[in-house]
Design a protein around this motif. Structure first.
Motif, short mmCIF file in Angstrom:
data_model
loop_
_atom_site.label_atom_id
_atom_site.label_comp_id
_atom_site.label_asym_id
_atom_site.label_seq_id
_atom_site.Cartn_x
_atom_site.Cartn_y
_atom_site.Cartn_z
N GLU A 1 38.48 39.97 30.47
CA GLU A 1 38.64 40.95 31.48
C GLU A 1 40.40 41.03 31.00
OE1 GLU A 1 39.46 42.10 36.21
OE2 GLU A 1 38.85 39.97 35.62
N GLY B 1 39.61 44.69 36.48
CA GLY B 1 38.84 45.23 37.55
C GLY B 1 37.68 45.85 37.27
N ARG B 2 37.00 45.92 35.99
CA ARG B 2 35.68 46.71 35.69
C ARG B 2 34.85 45.72 34.98
NH1 ARG B 2 36.02 52.06 36.33
NH2 ARG B 2 38.05 52.94 36.73
N ARG C 1 42.62 39.94 42.48
CA ARG C 1 41.33 39.17 42.63
C ARG C 1 40.19 39.74 41.78
NH1 ARG C 1 41.85 35.41 46.76
NH2 ARG C 1 43.68 35.53 47.90
N GLY C 2 39.54 38.88 41.16
CA GLY C 2 38.45 39.50 40.24
C GLY C 2 37.20 39.88 40.98
N ARG C 3 36.69 41.08 40.38
CA ARG C 3 35.55 41.28 41.07
C ARG C 3 34.16 40.49 40.62
NH1 ARG C 3 33.94 47.39 38.91
NH2 ARG C 3 31.87 46.84 40.07
N VAL C 4 34.42 39.47 39.55
CA VAL C 4 33.31 38.62 38.99
C VAL C 4 34.03 37.41 39.21
CG1 VAL C 4 32.12 37.56 37.28
CG2 VAL C 4 32.08 40.07 37.44
N SER C 5 33.30 36.42 40.18
CA SER C 5 34.12 35.17 40.36
C SER C 5 33.46 33.96 39.90
CB SER C 5 34.33 34.86 41.82
OG SER C 5 33.00 34.99 42.50
#
Length: 275
Positions: free
Chosen positions: A126, A153-154, A178-182
């Protein structure tokens, strides 16, 4: 052994025999073959099975335990060598969520990403500077889609599993959102910060491992307070050579020097702190 038995000559058999052969005229019954020894029956012991062969026990003294040590600590990605010249391994494929923070240059994160692909894992990057990662992605994807690039963010869900672990590299600048994928089981997250930033304390607090490359003396003092580093390590952080990283938690720490292989040098260049 059974004693051989003999019989006396019968009436139809002459008492004499050919001259020169003592005992001629006697007939010896063939000796019966010796009976085979009875097979030994191995008795069982309740709860322990059959009695096995007796051999010398394999024992080690406490002083010999050190000889059993392996040069690496765990399965994972070899990220370099420690001060004793032994391989240092970063275990990124885990059944539990794992977050790593690297305060340093993109070169080290790219070496880690490339070597992670070599272990069979997938890498998702990312980043807001895809041009920096394009060459690495093209080289790694020669046979299959191993490295994917996404705008900040994508990042879509990655579907990690024990058979397809994932490393998410977040190269999102000084203030990564803050990431969408954690982090998740079999999906580790490595966040790259080029320098210390206001979000660094929060990231250091949540990270399971923190890597620090050369920083300014003021940044070294802040990192030292956050990670409970001894004064000697705080002073060393501002003098680290390119490619050297202090990997630490609040309980342990190790200096690791990352040396690229020839293919890595051709693709990424030599070790460097500045991008």
């Amino acid at each position: 052994m059974a004693t051989p038995t003999t019989t006396t000559p019968s009436a139809a058999q002459p008492a004499g025999g050919p001259q020169g052969f003592p005992g001629a005229g006697r007939t010896d019954a063939p000796s019966p073959a010796p009976a085979p020894p009875a097979p030994r029956i191995r008795t069982s012991r309740f709860g322990f099975g059959l009695i096995g062969p007796r051999r010398q026990r394999h024992e080690l003294t406490p002083e010999q335990f050190e000889s059993l040590a392996l040069p690496v600590g765990d399965d994972g990605v070899v990220i370099g060598q420690d001060a004793r010249g032994q391989a240092s391994v970063l275990g990124l494929s885990r059944p539990t969520p794992f977050e790593v923070l690297l305060i340093g240059g993109v070169w080290t994160s790219q070496v880690i990403a490339l070597r992670t692909v070599g272990t069979g894992a997938r890498v998702t990057v990312e980043t807001g500077r895809q041009q920096v990662w394009t060459a690495l992605a093209q080289a790694a994807n020669s046979g299959q889609q191993c490295v994917t690039l996404h705008d900040v963010g994508r990042v879509p869900p990655q579907g990690p599993s024990v058979h397809s672990p994932v490393l998410v590299v977040r190269d999102c600048g000084m203030r990564p959102p803050r990431g969408r994928v954690s982090a998740a089981p079999w999906q580790s997250v490595l966040t790259l910060l080029p320098y210390l930033s206001p979000v660094a304390p929060r990231l250091m607090e949540s990270a399971g491992l923190v890597g620090v490359q050369r920083v300014s003396p003021d940044e070294a003092r802040q990192i030292g307070r956050a990670m409970a580093l001894p004064q000697a390590d705080v002073e060393a952080l501002s003098t680290l050579q390119d490619g050297v990283t202090l990997w630490c938690t609040r309980r342990s720490r190790v200096y690791v020097a990352t040396q690229p292989t020839d293919p890595e040098t051709g693709l990424l260049g030599g070790p460097r702190r500045m991008d």
